[in-house]
Structures are given as structure tokens and as C-alpha cells.
Design an enzyme around this catalytic site. Structure first.
Site, PDB file in Angstrom:
ATOM      1  NE  ARG A  63      -2.841  -2.272   3.025  1.00  0.00           N
ATOM      2  CZ  ARG A  63      -3.101  -2.416   4.240  1.00  0.00           C
ATOM      3  NH1 ARG A  63      -3.861  -1.695   5.069  1.00  0.00           N
ATOM      4  NH2 ARG A  63      -1.680  -3.101   5.023  1.00  0.00           N
ATOM      5  CG  ASN A 114      -1.919  -7.651  17.925  1.00  0.00           C
ATOM      6  OD1 ASN A 114      -1.440  -7.958  19.055  1.00  0.00           O
ATOM      7  ND2 ASN A 114      -1.404  -9.038  17.131  1.00  0.00           N
TER       8      ASN A 114
END
Ligand code: UD1
Ligand code: CA
Length: 451
Positions: free
Chosen positions: A14, A170
Site C-alpha cells: 500500500r 493487538n
């Protein structure tokens, strides 16, 4: 014993870049370098970096670190697969392994220390750094009981819509008891939405595991695209600027100011809007910088006043005034109480004490003494098309407006150069030098011309 393992094998699709993601710059360091730096305080006995995409580039960028061990992950089959690659390297290792993502660059050393302390206190098999986010999209969700014992980590893509509501995420930062992790790692299966080996699955198998919420959620921000990189840059800048303000530096409109990490600023300095301090720069006490200035790898003394100017690789002495619109570059040395004024460019030039170059000048490869006064528009012609030549100007010498000093050239002390002169030969002390055509007046010229 502590080993640090940094996951840095991914391409970072990305980012839309040929540069591996972890080598993108954030402030003065690459992402992966920042992650490494956040672990230095813990004095790990081993530091392993898992490389894959652009492995050679990552290795050579980190060459200065010396003690790093690089482990190649030839195919990127997931975070669990990445950590599997260190199994042979850490065979027989006794102690904790801190696993960090190479794309999480804003962690504070104190946070990692707390994670390690929690891990040791509970004698955990694994301890997980977590955060509670208002917008947890994209992150693995962490489920635990009230005593913060882990029940499950489920990746965003593998969550049911209901599980997705869970806001505890997380961070990708973990502390493991290596002997426990090493037993589980070979058993991972790629049975999930992405067909990857997840490190989070290994955590799910371990016991006991507790979680620790990070106090400042900005710390665990992961960089996946250039927008997030820009956001991280803003966060990093506000940390730096907050620290300087706390140390007694005034920043007017801090959002418009940027300050690199290596910059040093004394107390009682005022920095005005649109000012950028870069590289190895230091600013002395009581100086007033900006607005609209760029200072790079330069040292400014005390009580310097500088506005709308660019200073690179140069030094400015105490109480000197620079600008507006001055450009100092390439080892310029300005002595104390000098004045460099509007539209003046100085290159590789040194000025003694109290010397003035007030308007519209270019001085290159020049050495000026004390109390020299350079008249408006004085230029050193220092380049003959092949070589740069020096100019020397003695103490108290004055040049008239629009003088051209053709180098190599030396002017003594107390010399006066008449306005409009082109000086090509050495001038001794105490002389007046005039080097321009005599003025010719032809009276009645207009009448005759019209006749
Ligand atoms: C991972 C966690 C997710 C957590 C998130 C935090 C897993 C399965 N998921 O997801 O729970 O919320 O981080 O940011 O671990 N990498 C390798 N080799 C690989 C794959 C990845 O070295 O084969 C590296 C990447 O370069 C990156 C890091 O591991 O630095 C994380 O990988 P990424 O794919 O970004 O994981 P996330 O999907 O963000
Ligand atoms: Ca990520």
C-alpha cells in the site's frame, strides 16, 4: 537474557513504492531503525531482523548497527511463518523474545520496559501489548477476561460482525518465553481467510498469556500507507516540539514549525511560524528565529536575530542579525555582531566581528576582517568559468555601492573602494581606490542632437 526479533520482510504494497516499506523515512530515521532504537534501552543480547522483500537494501541500510543478525524469509507466508525462520537461529536460547513489527515506529522505550516487567511479574508464556481504540478496524481483536488473561486473538478478516465490535486490539508487539513459543511455532496452520501462518495463532495456544494496554495509543500506530506515514510524522513532530516547549523554548504556531530530532535549542529561544530546523543544528540562548526560515546543519550563537532566511552548513556568531532574505551556504562563518541584510548571498565566506553586508550582495570564497562595510550591490567575481578564486578584505575596509571585486584579489585594511568600481588588482592599506571611467559631460548635447 533478551532477544529482539523485528518483522521486516513484507513489501508494504500500500505504500506504492519500490522501496521496502520499513525503509521509508520518518523524521531522520527509517521505520525499522526507529523500531530498533526503541529497544536499545533494554540492552538485548541478540537483535534479529527478518528480511525478505528488498532484503539487500534493508541489510545495507542497517549496516552501521553492527550487531544485528539478519534472517531471510524467502516467501512471506505470514507473521507466524516469519518468526518460524528464527527457530534454527535461536535454537537452545534461554530467555525472553520481544517480537516487534518493523512498521510500528512510534513505540516509547518505557512502554517496552513495562511490557517486559509485566511479562516477568506474571511469569507468562506470552504478554501482549494491546490498545483500546475507538476505530479498531483492520487490527486483530483481543478478547480477555477481567484479570486481563487472554482468551483469543481474532484477525479482523476472520471476525464475525459481533466480534468486530470489540475495541481492544493487538498492537503486534509481544513478549514471549522463547522455550514456550519455540514448541508451538512448528504446529501453526494456515487455516484462515488469508491462508497465512499467523503469529497470533501461536499466542492463542500459549498459557498463561496476559495483555497490557498501552497508555498512549499513538505509540502502536502501524504504517501501511503514505497517509499514515504523514500522520506519524505529525505525531513525532508534536513530541519533539512539546519537549522543547517544556524545556523553555517559545514556539509561535507550533503546527507550522518543524524541528529535527538532532537539533539542540537553548532556553529563551523564540521560534516564529514557518521555520524549519534541520539536521545537526544548534541555536544559542535568547536567539529569535523566523518567521519563514530554514536552518540546516548550522550553529547559531546567542541572541542572534534571523528572519526570512536560509542558512546551511554555516555558523553565526553571537548578537548577529541575518535577513530578511539572506542565504548563507557552504561553510559560511559569520563573526559576532555582524549584520547580513536583504538579498545577500554568502558562500564559503568568513566575516570577522562587527562586519556588515547590508544589501544586495554576493560574496563567495571571501575572507573579511573586522568592521568591514560592504556597500549595496558589491559582488565578488570569484569564478572564471573554471576555478573559484579567493578574495581577502582587511579590517575597516569599505566598498562603495555596486563594486565588483574580481578574484583572486586582496584589499588591505582601511581601504575605501569608490562606488561603481571594478577592482582587479591588489590594493594596500589606507588607500582610496577608484576604478571607473571618468564622467564626461557634453553641454548642449540635446539641442545639437535635435538640430
Ligand atoms: C498484524 C497482526 C494483527 C495486529 C497488527 C498490528 C497477525 C496475523 N496479525 O496484522 O493482529 O493487529 O499486526 O499492526 O500477526 N511480515 C513479515 N513476513 C510476513 C508477513 C508480515 O515479515 O510473511 C511483517 C511485515 O513486514 C510487517 C509485520 O510483519 O512489518 C506485520 O505484518 P502485516 O501484514 O502488516 O500484519 P497485519 O495484517 O497488520
Ligand atoms: Ca501492519
Amino acid at each position: 537474557m533478551l532477544a529482539v526479533v523485528i518483522l521486516a520482510a513484507g513489501k508494504g504494497t500500500r505504500m506504492k513504492s519500490s522501496l521496502p516499506k520499513v525503509l521509508h523515512q520518518l523524521g531522520s530515521h527509517s521505520l525499522v531503525e526507529r523500531v530498533l532504537r526503541s529497544t536499545v534501552d533494554l540492552s538485548p543480547s541478540r537483535q534479529l531482523v527478518i528480511v525478505g522483500y528488498g532484503a539487500e537494501q534493508v541489510r545495507s541500510q542497517l549496516a552501521d548497527w553492527g550487531s544485528l543478525e539478519f534472517v531471510e524469509q524467502f516467501e512471506q507466508l505470514g507473521t507466524g511463518h516469519a518468526v518460524q525462520q528464527v527457530l534454527p537461529v535461536l535454537q537452545g536460547f534461554e530467555g525472553e523474545v520481544l517480537v516487534l513489527n518493523g512498521d510500528v515506529p512510534l513505540l516509547r522505550p518505557q512502554t517496552l520496559r513495562s511490557l517486559l516487567e509485566t511479562h516477568r511479574k506474571h511469569q507468562n508464556a506470552a504478554t501482549l501489548l494491546t490498545a483500546q481504540l475507538a476505530h479498531p478496524q483492520g487490527y486483530g481483536r483481543v478478547f480477555c477476561d477481567q484479570r486481563l488473561h487472554l482468551q483469543a486473538i481474532i484477525e479482523d478478516r476472520d471476525c464475525t460482525p459481533e466480534q468486530r465490535q470489540n475495541q481492544r486490539i493487538n498492537s503486534g508487539v509481544y513478549c514471549f518465553r522463547w522455550s514456550a513459543l519455540a514448541q508451538i511455532l512448528p504446529q501453526l496452520k494456515a487455516e484462515n481467510n488469508q491462508k497465512e501462518y499467523y503469529l497470533t495463532d501461536a499466542v492463542n495456544f500459549l498459557d498463561p498469556v496476559t495483555v497490557l494496554d498501552v497508555a498512549d495509543e499513538q505509540e502502536i500506530m502501524g504504517i501501511n500507507d503514505r497517509k499514515q506515514l504523514a500522520t506519524a510524522e505529525t505525531i513525532l513532530q508534536s513530541r519533539i516540539k512539546d519537549d522543547w516547549m517544556a524545556a523553555g523554548v517559545t514556539l509561535r504556531d507550533p503546527a507550522s514549525i518543524t524541528i529535527d530530532e538532532q537539533v539542540q535549542i537553548a532556553a529563551e529561544v523564540i521560534i516564529e511560524p514557518q521555520t524549519h530546523l534541520r539536521g545537526k543544528t544548534s541555536i544559542g540562548a535568547g536567539s529569535h528565529i523566523g518567521p519563514g526560515s530554514l536552518i540546516e546543519n548550522s550553529t547559531l550563537g546567542e541572541q542572534v536575530r534571523l528572519l526570512y532566511s536560509v542558512v546551511r552548513e554555516s555558523e553565526v556568531g553571537d548578537h548577529s542579525q541575518i535577513g530578511p532574505y539572506a542565504h548563507l551556504r557552504g561553510q559560511v562563518q559569520v563573526g559576532p555582531t555582524c549584520r547580513i541584510g536583504n538579498f545577500v548571498e554568502l558562500k564559503q565566506t568568513s566575516l570577522g566581528e562587527g562586519t556588515k553586508v547590508a544589501h544586495l550582495s554576493y560574496l563567495g570564497n571571501a575572507t573579511l576582517g573586522n568592521q568591514v562595510n560592504i556597500g549595496a550591490g558589491t559582488i565578488t567575481a570569484n569564478y572564471d568559468g573554471y576555478h573559484k578564486h579567493p578574495t581577502y578584505i582587511g579590517d575597516r575596509t569599505k566598498t562603495g555601492a555596486n563594486s565588483v571585486l574580481v578574484a583572486p584579489l586582496s584589499l588591505g585594511t582601511d581601504v575605501t573602494v569608490a562606488a561603481g568600481s571594478t577592482i582587479t588588482q591588489t590594493v594596500g592599506d589606507d588607500a582610496l581606490v577608484i576604478a571607473r571611467p571618468h564622467q564626461t559631460i557634453l553641454p548642449g548635447w540635446r539641442l545639437r542632437g535635435q538640430a
